[in-house]
Design a protein around this motif. Structure first.
Motif, PDB file in Angstrom:
ATOM      1  N   ASP A 107       0.813  -1.210   0.000  1.00 39.11           N
ATOM      2  CA  ASP A 107       0.000   0.000   0.000  1.00 39.11           C
ATOM      3  C   ASP A 107       0.850   1.265   0.000  1.00 39.11           C
ATOM      4  O   ASP A 107       0.327   2.369   0.065  1.00 39.11           O
ATOM      5  CB  ASP A 107      -0.971   0.001   1.187  1.00 39.11           C
ATOM      6  N   THR A 109       2.916   2.401   2.294  1.00 41.71           N
ATOM      7  CA  THR A 109       3.198   2.968   3.609  1.00 41.71           C
ATOM      8  C   THR A 109       4.654   2.699   3.967  1.00 41.71           C
ATOM      9  O   THR A 109       5.139   1.575   3.824  1.00 41.71           O
ATOM     10  CB  THR A 109       2.279   2.346   4.679  1.00 41.71           C
ATOM     11  N   VAL A 111       7.680   2.722   6.872  1.00 39.14           N
ATOM     12  CA  VAL A 111       7.942   2.682   8.304  1.00 39.14           C
ATOM     13  C   VAL A 111       9.443   2.852   8.524  1.00 39.14           C
ATOM     14  O   VAL A 111      10.252   2.562   7.647  1.00 39.14           O
ATOM     15  CB  VAL A 111       7.453   1.356   8.950  1.00 39.14           C
TER      16      VAL A 111
END
Length: 173
Positions: A107, A109, A111
């Motif tokens: 997706d 994202t 981190v």
């Protein structure tokens, strides 16, 4: 180094010079030559020490010292340290890693993770990233992706059917 020949030569030269002055000068030279021997030795030792100081300055970081052993000086030479040969450690040639296509579940994202590497591995990773024109972060993301999803990964035992309809079990590399 034996200084006796030099001191004897100085004594002979003094006697030759005294001969020109007559009997009184010759007698005076004979009386003075014995006490002058220790002064001549000390003077020669000072000259040798000064000379070795100049030699040491040229040999730095090596040195030459003058030590008195009995009545005679001795030279002690300390050579400069020999540099260790430079060993070229060649890095193994690493084939460029091609990232597999992104998984459909990605997706996007991002981190953050802290990764502690030994200094030698960090240097190798930086070199590999630079060789491929990537940042270290991009190179590490690609390396982790290949390690987890790419070829060469050992997969868990699986069951399935080959094209002949027979079952198979085992580890696949």
């Amino acid at each position: 180094m034996d200084l006796t020949p030099y001191v004897d030569n100085l004594r002979r030269e003094l006697a030759v010079a005294a001969d020109a002055g007559g009997d009184e000068a010759r007698a005076l030279a004979e009386r003075l030559s014995a006490p002058l021997e220790s002064a001549a030795r000390l003077t020669l030792l000072n000259v040798l020490s000064a000379a070795m100081s100049d030699v040491t300055r040229e040999l730095a970081p090596g040195s030459v010292d003058v030590r008195l052993r009995g009545l005679d000086p001795e030279f002690v030479v300390t050579p400069p340290p020999v540099p260790e040969p430079v060993r070229e450690e060649r890095e193994p040639v690493v084939a460029p890693v091609v990232a597999p296509p992104a998984a459909e579940t990605d997706d996007g994202t991002m981190v953050r993770i802290n990764l502690r590497l030994p200094a030698h591995l960090k240097g190798r990773a930086e070199g590999a990233a630079a060789a491929e024109g990537l940042s270290v972060n991009a190179w590490l993301v690609r390396a982790v992706s290949v390690a987890l999803d790419g070829a060469g990964r050992a997969s868990a035992p699986s069951r399935g059917k080959d094209s002949g309809g027979r079952g198979f079990t085992g580890w696949v590399r």
